[in-house]
Write a protein that holds these residues in place. Sequence first.
Motif, PDB file in Angstrom:
ATOM      1  N   GLU A 178       0.642  -1.300   0.020  1.00 33.28           N
ATOM      2  CA  GLU A 178       0.074   0.141   0.050  1.00 33.28           C
ATOM      3  C   GLU A 178       0.816   1.110   0.011  1.00 33.28           C
ATOM      4  N   HIS A 179       0.553   2.063  -0.881  1.00 38.93           N
ATOM      5  CA  HIS A 179       1.226   3.543  -0.941  1.00 38.93           C
ATOM      6  C   HIS A 179       0.201   4.508  -0.670  1.00 38.93           C
ATOM      7  N   HIS A 180       0.605   5.468   0.094  1.00 39.87           N
ATOM      8  CA  HIS A 180      -0.161   6.737   0.228  1.00 39.87           C
ATOM      9  C   HIS A 180       0.615   8.160  -0.605  1.00 39.87           C
ATOM     10  N   PHE A 181      -0.329   8.694  -1.449  1.00 42.26           N
ATOM     11  CA  PHE A 181       0.141  10.012  -2.060  1.00 42.26           C
ATOM     12  C   PHE A 181      -0.433  11.125  -1.625  1.00 42.26           C
ATOM     13  N   SER A 182      -0.349  12.172  -1.492  1.00 47.45           N
ATOM     14  CA  SER A 182      -1.088  13.283  -0.892  1.00 47.45           C
ATOM     15  C   SER A 182      -0.434  14.670  -1.643  1.00 47.45           C
ATOM     16  N   ARG A 183      -1.433  15.822  -1.709  1.00 44.88           N
ATOM     17  CA  ARG A 183      -1.032  17.151  -2.117  1.00 44.88           C
ATOM     18  C   ARG A 183      -1.713  17.951  -1.406  1.00 44.88           C
ATOM     19  N   SER A 184      -1.345  19.024  -0.800  1.00 41.50           N
ATOM     20  CA  SER A 184      -2.055  20.094  -0.330  1.00 41.50           C
ATOM     21  C   SER A 184      -2.896  20.939  -1.403  1.00 41.50           C
ATOM     22  N   TYR A 185      -4.094  21.375  -0.916  1.00 41.60           N
ATOM     23  CA  TYR A 185      -4.877  22.172  -1.997  1.00 41.60           C
ATOM     24  C   TYR A 185      -5.676  22.826  -0.863  1.00 41.60           C
ATOM     25  N   LEU A 186      -5.574  24.145  -0.328  1.00 41.88           N
ATOM     26  CA  LEU A 186      -6.373  24.698   0.349  1.00 41.88           C
ATOM     27  C   LEU A 186      -7.345  25.951  -0.410  1.00 41.88           C
ATOM     28  N   LYS A 187      -8.636  25.264  -0.209  1.00 46.50           N
ATOM     29  CA  LYS A 187      -9.742  26.187  -0.987  1.00 46.50           C
ATOM     30  C   LYS A 187     -11.064  25.663  -0.292  1.00 46.50           C
TER      31      LYS A 187
END
Length: 362
Positions: free
Chosen positions: A168-177
């Motif tokens: 299992e791999h986790h990928f994330s990206r910030s996006y503040l809206k």
Amino acid sequence: IDLAEVSAGGGSVAWIDKGGALQVGPRSAGAVPGPVCYDQGGSDPTVTDANALLGYLNPDYLLGGDFRLNRSAAERALLDNVGQPLGMDVTEAAYGIHRLVNSNMARAVSAVSQERGRDPRRFTLVAFGGGGPVHAAGLSRTLGIERILIPPSPGVFSAFGLLFADVEHHFSRSYLKEFSELDLGRANQMLKDLDDQGRELLLAEGFPQERQETLSQVDMKYLGQTSHLTVNLIQKEFDSTSLAQLGESFQQEHERTYGYRLDAPFQLCGLKIVARGISLESRVPEFINSIAPGNKLGPIHRQVFFGSPHEWVPTPIIERSGLAGRPTDGPLIVEEYDSTTLIPPGWQAALDSFNNIVLEHV
């Protein structure tokens, strides 16, 4: 999986602070030199030393009898560094250390349960590691948990988890809206990029497209909040329908966690993709045999300290297989090659069909 770490290992050092209060950790004696009872040069009393003095650990049976504990050295260190400064005898000092480390662990459990709206009394406590089953009943008593499960070979349970877990791999990206200002096209492209990264990595690891699974999630909060909650994005893309579903899912999770919901705007904080590789066969065996190097237990009973009102009690010492059949009332100690399970008075122990020790408060 949400981890909360606390310095409560067997090597955690007991010490007196400037105010004259007993503390345990965060400093640790580690494996070298380790607890005083290891007889490898350690001089600071630890949780393991306290457990040995209380009779929880067999000084002649650790690692199936291959590693012996120096109980008298532990007693001297604990009396000199804790007992005498606090005006306690060595038993009171050792039991104080044991109860304090249980309290430290209880605070960590509370941080991921009570403080998030989950009542720990509704859960089963799974205890593993070399020392976890020694403290499980005391920890459960503090939290009001009525049921404990000790898996086979608890001392190497984490290693089993590493071997058995799905890839299992986790990928994330910030996006503040804020939701009202969300660029749906951009958000969907960001989500697709993360999904592509996950699938490419799984493919490189030998998982073809048909054996891949991805889960889309978002971190979100009410506008103005400082902390966020993670919610599944069921439709795997953003549109007016999925935003409405996200809002309702967040409201439910917020109410479950904090006990209330607000009529306030939602704010997106980040995007997540969980990419899983599906194995052709289950990675988890149907049954795990406990490590059993042979019966070297020695004495059938040992004096064990359980605090007021029981104090010192002659306690049966058995192997895991000795719990087969009908449930057995405590006090009782189960000794294994890689761990020790403490069953105090007021608890009942039995083996289930998977060879787990199941403790029930009676």
